[in-house]
Design an enzyme around this catalytic site. Structure first.
Site, PDB file in Angstrom:
ATOM      1  N   CYS A 151       0.844  -1.200   0.000  1.00  0.00           N
ATOM      2  CA  CYS A 151       0.000   0.000   0.000  1.00  0.00           C
ATOM      3  C   CYS A 151       0.874   1.244   0.000  1.00  0.00           C
ATOM      4  O   CYS A 151       2.026   1.211   0.417  1.00  0.00           O
ATOM      5  CB  CYS A 151      -0.859   0.033   1.258  1.00  0.00           C
ATOM      6  N   ARG A 169       4.318   1.087  -6.544  1.00  0.00           N
ATOM      7  CA  ARG A 169       4.308   0.104  -5.460  1.00  0.00           C
ATOM      8  C   ARG A 169       3.310  -1.018  -5.727  1.00  0.00           C
ATOM      9  O   ARG A 169       3.303  -2.025  -5.032  1.00  0.00           O
ATOM     10  CB  ARG A 169       3.941   0.794  -4.135  1.00  0.00           C
ATOM     11  N   TRP A 184      -2.837  -2.345  -1.745  1.00  0.00           N
ATOM     12  CA  TRP A 184      -2.345  -3.639  -2.241  1.00  0.00           C
ATOM     13  C   TRP A 184      -2.937  -4.657  -1.278  1.00  0.00           C
ATOM     14  O   TRP A 184      -2.530  -4.741  -0.123  1.00  0.00           O
ATOM     15  CB  TRP A 184      -0.811  -3.616  -2.215  1.00  0.00           C
ATOM     16  N   GLU A 197      18.609 -21.170 -10.024  1.00  0.00           N
ATOM     17  CA  GLU A 197      18.073 -19.802  -9.974  1.00  0.00           C
ATOM     18  C   GLU A 197      19.178 -18.780 -10.272  1.00  0.00           C
ATOM     19  O   GLU A 197      18.952 -17.790 -10.978  1.00  0.00           O
ATOM     20  CB  GLU A 197      17.433 -19.560  -8.601  1.00  0.00           C
ATOM     21  N   LYS A 217      18.833 -16.107 -13.337  1.00  0.00           N
ATOM     22  CA  LYS A 217      18.953 -14.647 -13.177  1.00  0.00           C
ATOM     23  C   LYS A 217      20.033 -14.117 -14.099  1.00  0.00           C
ATOM     24  O   LYS A 217      19.879 -13.094 -14.760  1.00  0.00           O
ATOM     25  CB  LYS A 217      19.323 -14.347 -11.730  1.00  0.00           C
ATOM     26  N   GLU A 233      18.953 -14.211 -17.826  1.00  0.00           N
ATOM     27  CA  GLU A 233      17.814 -13.340 -18.056  1.00  0.00           C
ATOM     28  C   GLU A 233      18.234 -11.872 -18.240  1.00  0.00           C
ATOM     29  O   GLU A 233      17.744 -11.194 -19.140  1.00  0.00           O
ATOM     30  CB  GLU A 233      16.942 -13.449 -16.803  1.00  0.00           C
ATOM     31  N   LYS A 276       6.726  -9.658 -17.437  1.00  0.00           N
ATOM     32  CA  LYS A 276       6.608  -9.954 -16.003  1.00  0.00           C
ATOM     33  C   LYS A 276       5.579 -11.042 -15.742  1.00  0.00           C
ATOM     34  O   LYS A 276       5.766 -11.890 -14.889  1.00  0.00           O
ATOM     35  CB  LYS A 276       6.232  -8.668 -15.252  1.00  0.00           C
TER      36      LYS A 276
HETATM   37  C1  F6R Z   1      12.343 -15.108 -13.712  1.00  0.00           C
HETATM   38  C2  F6R Z   1      10.912 -15.000 -13.629  1.00  0.00           C
HETATM   39  C3  F6R Z   1      10.080 -16.038 -14.311  1.00  0.00           C
HETATM   40  C4  F6R Z   1       8.838 -16.343 -13.465  1.00  0.00           C
HETATM   41  C5  F6R Z   1       7.890 -17.287 -14.229  1.00  0.00           C
HETATM   42  C6  F6R Z   1       6.689 -17.663 -13.379  1.00  0.00           C
HETATM   43  O1  F6R Z   1      12.998 -14.054 -13.075  1.00  0.00           O
HETATM   44  O2  F6R Z   1      10.386 -14.073 -13.072  1.00  0.00           O
HETATM   45  O3  F6R Z   1      10.806 -17.199 -14.536  1.00  0.00           O
HETATM   46  O4  F6R Z   1       9.244 -16.926 -12.264  1.00  0.00           O
HETATM   47  O5  F6R Z   1       7.450 -16.660 -15.396  1.00  0.00           O
HETATM   48  O6  F6R Z   1       6.007 -16.533 -12.952  1.00  0.00           O
HETATM   49  P1  F6R Z   1       4.996 -16.602 -11.743  1.00  0.00           P
HETATM   50  O7  F6R Z   1       5.771 -16.824 -10.500  1.00  0.00           O
HETATM   51  O8  F6R Z   1       4.307 -15.263 -11.752  1.00  0.00           O
HETATM   52  O9  F6R Z   1       4.060 -17.728 -12.014  1.00  0.00           O
END
Ligand code: F6R
Length: 600
Positions: free
Chosen positions: A2, A30, A77, A473, A477, A480, A595
């Site tokens: 929030c 936010r 939020w 992971e 990262k 990516e 995202k």
């Molecule tokens: C990597 C990343 C993606 C998400 C994937 C699943 O940094 O963000 O690999 O983890 O697209 O997304 P969610 O968690 O929203 O289902």
């Protein structure tokens, strides 16, 4: 998370509604699902709407810019109750003598709500926040003045809060904070408060950061800060040097860096009210009466899949059968799940198409489904039987960072609950993680590593046990946001193929903590690459002798394998971030990525 804003202007000041709407738009970053304002010039005038700020603006009366000089505003939020007009802030007492906005989580709201309901109060929302105006209202009924009633209400709250209140017929905004951000703005023609500086930087760059436990009273000409005992303090006024353009990132170059640094706070929120140190129990009442020790199937994608792998091991180590599927590979016709199964969808956004399809298939065979997600009211939250929120706050950067740490934390608690395990040691270890991450953030040498190796051909990451998903992971990262080839391996797999790839141009990051069997074996793998002239970066707690075989060390505090996986990952996030920074990449919005992935 929030966002809150408040303003009291002098006669020369700006129109309060305009200031509040400007401020709320600066807090949009936010993340929010509803918004509202309360103006307080001769009666309290509340307007609030589910959805974007535009929905609120459309609902405002035409004569809205009529020179009101006092008000508070909020972007919500959701944490308690879904997004809706009724759950949007501000909230008022029954007779609208006071309006309140809040950021944070009031842990004891249920017992306060029960007491107030027993006293005849009817609630208009599902929120934890609504107890505050009603508590204030009760004190006003008892004859307390505004300030005393505000302080009395705050004294009864447990949890985290930044709260602002306006009263009918006064030119004053009251505020208090505990573990949620609140900053005050000082201008010649008025005073401001907000969750973050961008909300009012257009009007003033003179700020005071309110400390935990302090109260503020803002009037057009005066700003008084008092401590918990009511003693007036002498705050220092700081000048903010940011360009308003950069302010949404709170001074950071990128949201990703900001979100990496927010991890201690995010994890404290994730643990809040869920860890009982006395009994060693994890309290997750949101899971209802899920019977423990039932076989668990995780479905997830990308980073969330790595968290699911971590969760799988946690359950297996506690004797509960568990398996993790990439959601895109999950097929209920092939995987033996039925009405007895428990299927857990791990998804930050709660909207990922592959994960949603898997959850729907699980629902269709009658399995019990649980979502582990960050977004209240998301598809995953709506379409599962139970939801465990990770409470990381919104993540703007495409690369998931703080949500991964919060997923690891939430899944550790879930595994303890599903295995019916009590462990004071585990509770203590988890509670220590936020400070341990902070120590890594304060002293990390990841930037030096990035400066040394940002020209590498490829990067490899290895780990065993709980550190295996962390290796995966770390590589995700890196690829990516740097656009450089990176791969994570179970350390033992290296010699079964990938070793052919290592060279002097391919640094290997090895996550090695503790001094047990797994550490010993990983050190064996480190020796294999070191013998081939490959640079080795050890992420380690100094408990083993891996440093002897490593070219560089990224330190993490010594703790259990589970907790150190959460902390070690932060070092790898920082390496990826600084490498992308060296390479001049578009860190927050990497090419070709989105995202939220809402197509299969
Ligand atoms: C990597 C990343 C993606 C998400 C994937 C699943 O940094 O963000 O690999 O983890 O697209 O997304 P969610 O968690 O929203 O289902």
């Amino acid at each position: 998370m929030c966002g809150i804003i408040g303003y009291v202007g002098t006669d020369r000041g700006d129109d309060a509604l305009e200031v509040l709407l400007d401020g709320l738009s600066q807090l949009e970053y936010r993340g929010y699902d509803s918004a509202g304002v309360a103006l307080a010039d001769g009666g309290i005038d509340v307007h609030k709407r589910e959805g974007e700020l535009a929905a609120l603006e459309a609902a405002l009366p035409r004569e809205r810019f009529d020179g009101d000089s006092i008000g508070i505003g909020h972007t919500r939020w959701s944490t308690h109750g879904p997004p809706s007009d009724a759950n949007a802030h501000p909230h008022t007492d029954a007779t609208e003598r006071v309006a309140v906005v809040h950021n944070g989580i009031i842990e004891n709201y249920q017992s306060l709500r029960d007491d107030l309901a027993a006293a005849g109060i009817t609630f208009q929302s599902d929120t934890d926040t609504e107890v505050v105006p009603h508590l204030i209202g009760r004190s006003l009924d008892e004859g307390l003045d505004h300030e005393a009633a505000f302080r009395a209400a705050i004294d009864r709250l447990e949890g985290s809060y930044a709260i602002a209140a306006v009263f009918d017929g006064t030119e004053t905004v009251y505020a208090a904070r505990h573990e949620s951000p609140l900053v005050l703005g000082v201008a010649d023609d008025g005073h401001f408060l907000a969750s973050d500086v961008p909300a009012f930087i257009e009007y003033t760059d003179q700020v005071i950061y309110l400390a935990d436990g302090e109260f503020a009273r803002l009037t057009p000409d005066d700003l008084v800060i008092t401590d918990a005992n009511g003693q007036v303090t002498d705050p220092s006024v700081e000048t903010i040097a940011w360009d308003p353009e950069d302010a949404g990132k709170s001074g950071y170059d990128h949201y990703m860096r900001k979100e990496i640094n927010e991890q201690p706070t995010a994890l404290r929120e994730c643990f809040r009210g869920r860890l009982d140190e006395l009994t060693g129990r994890v309290e997750l009442p949101e899971l209802g009466d899920l019977e423990p020790r039932r076989p668990v199937t995780f479905v997830a994608c990308g980073t969330s899949y790595h968290a699911a792998m971590f969760g799988t091991r946690l359950l297996q180590d506690r004797g509960v059968p568990a398996q993790a599927f990439l959601a895109s590979e999950f097929d209920a016709d092939r995987v033996p799940i039925d009405a007895e199964s428990l299927v857990v969808g791990v998804t930050q956004s709660g909207e990922t198409a592959d994960t949603m399809r898997a959850i729907r298939e699980a629902n269709s065979v009658g399995a019990t489904t649980v979502a582990v997600t960050n977004v209240v009211g998301s598809s995953a939250a709506r379409e599962t039987d139970d939801v465990l929120y990770i409470r990381a706050g919104p993540e703007i950067s495409v690369a998931a960072t703080k949500t991964f740490a919060s997923q690891q934390a939430a899944l550790t608690m879930l595994a303890a609950a599903l295995s019916d395990q009590r462990s004071r040691a585990l509770v203590r270890e988890l509670r220590a993680v936020p400070d341990q991450i902070q120590s890594v953030l304060d002293a990390s040498r990841a930037r030096e590593i990035a400066e040394t190796y940002h020209g590498a051909e490829a990067y490899f990451f290895i780990g065993r046990g709980y550190h295996y998903p962390v290796a995966l992971e770390g590589a995700l990262k890196m690829k990516e946001i740097t656009y450089t080839h990176a791969e994570g391996f179970a350390a033992g797999e290296l010699k079964h193929g990938p070793l052919a790839l290592v060279s002097e141009e391919t640094p290997v990051f090895a996550v090695v903590t503790g001094d047990g069997k797994l550490a010993e074996k990983t050190i064996g793998n480190v020796k294999e690459v070191e013998a081939r002239g490959t640079p080795v970066v050890a992420v380690t707690d100094g408990q083993s002798d891996v440093e002897r075989y490593a070219d560089h060390v990224l330190e993490v505090p010594a703790t259990s394998a589970v907790a150190s996986s959460i902390v070690a990952n932060v070092q790898l996030q920082l390496v990826a971030y600084w490498t992308a920074h060296e390479l001049g990449r578009s860190i927050d919005k990497p090419r070709n990525l989105a995202k939220s992935v809402t197509v299969e």
